[in-house]
Scaffold this motif. Structure first.
Motif: not given
Length: 324
Positions: A233, A235, A240, A244-245, A280, A285, A287
């Motif tokens: 992934l 971002t 962010e 996300a992690t 997400l 978030v 992506v």
């Protein structure tokens, strides 16, 4: 398909340290066997034994059906060897280097000239044929070195880290040459610590670490050993990535690796992807990239050995001053 190379239980020591510790090896005729491992893993020692330059203390090896210890002259008639660094004479021209080798191999004057012209053309060196090799670029010298190893039309070619020190363009060019040789029926034994090189060239792979074979198979089979897939992934906003992690770790229950730009984690169930996307989205978030892919050979090596491929001790030839 028959085996061009077969070795069993190869052991070699230098100053009490085992550079090879019971290595078994098979290389199929007409294919590329990639030997993957960091410095100090035993790759070069193995090549030197198979090239009749070193004798093993234990074990045996056959090349083209000939024993490397009892029938070294027959083995040498079958093989060509390109080491880690260009071995051509820097003060001789490209033509002079190849003609000299051809004459040493028993070509007459006309045959040596013809074979030299053929190889210079094949390796795109004709325009530089009259220049001293010391004026060549690194990529040109490596191509000349490879041409030199092919003067005698070997059935097997040993390439010991052939692209060490080359820029990406020269490396890609040499890869194309190697694939062309295999298409012509040459069997290639390739040692490398470049994961991409092994992935691009090898039909079969074996992984060496501290003188032992720790895994073998096709590149695809070895990738499967590191896990089914990798979720990766990136971002839109770098700030962010941390959030996300945490979301990915919550869903997969697996520690996530992050380099500050993207996060990745091995997964065994592709069904986690929709759940990651949902969470997400809930957290807002944005992506830029989200994918499932096969693990890379870098990740395979880390999974198999516990350390990165570029890690390792000093080169395994460092203590080869005393040879038997």
């Amino acid at each position: 398909m028959t085996d061009a190379i077969r070795a069993e239980g190869l052991v070699k020591q230098f100053k009490g340290k085992r550079a090879l510790d019971g290595v078994d090896l098979t290389a199929r005729t007409g294919a590329v066997l990639g030997v993957l491992g960091p410095n100090g893993s035993g790759k070069t020692t193995m090549v030197r034994i198979l090239g009749t330059l070193l004798r093993p203390e234990e074990g045996r090896a056959e090349v083209g059906g000939f024993d490397v210890v009892r029938q070294p002259h027959e083995v040498r008639r079958l093989i060509g060897l390109t080491g880690q660094y260009a071995a051509v004479d820097a003060d001789l021209t490209g033509t002079q280097n190849l003609v000299l080798i051809a004459r040493l191999l028993g070509f007459d004057r006309a045959g040596a000239r013809a074979r030299t012209a053929e190889l210079l053309e094949r390796f795109d060196l004709s325009d530089a044929a009259g220049r001293p090799a010391k004026t060549y670029s690194g990529g040109m010298r490596r191509r000349l070195d490879l041409a030199a190893s092919l003067v005698g039309r070997p059935e097997l070619l040993y390439l010991d880290e052939p692209t060490t020190g080359l820029d990406p363009h020269s490396r890609n060019g040499l890869w194309d040459v190697v694939r062309g040789l295999v298409d012509d029926g040459v069997t290639v034994l390739l040692t490398t610590q470049y994961l991409e090189e092994a992935d691009r060239l090898a039909d079969d792979l074996m992984v060496l670490d501290h003188g032992r074979v720790i895994s073998r198979g096709t590149p695809e089979e070895l990738k499967n050993q590191a896990g089914d897939q990798v979720l990766e992934l990136r971002t839109v906003e770098g700030s962010e990535l941390s959030l996300a992690t945490k979301i990915i770790e919550t869903v997969t229950r697996t520690p996530v690796t992050s380099d500050g730009l993207r996060a990745s984690v091995p997964v065994t169930d592709s069904g986690v992807l929709p759940e990651v996307v949902r969470r997400l989205d809930e957290q807002g978030v944005a992506v830029a990239e989200l994918s499932l892919r096969k693990p890379s050979l870098d990740e395979v090596f880390l999974a198999l050995t516990g350390h990165a491929a570029e890690d390792g001790t000093a080169d395994d030839t460092a203590n080869e001053g005393t040879r038997t």
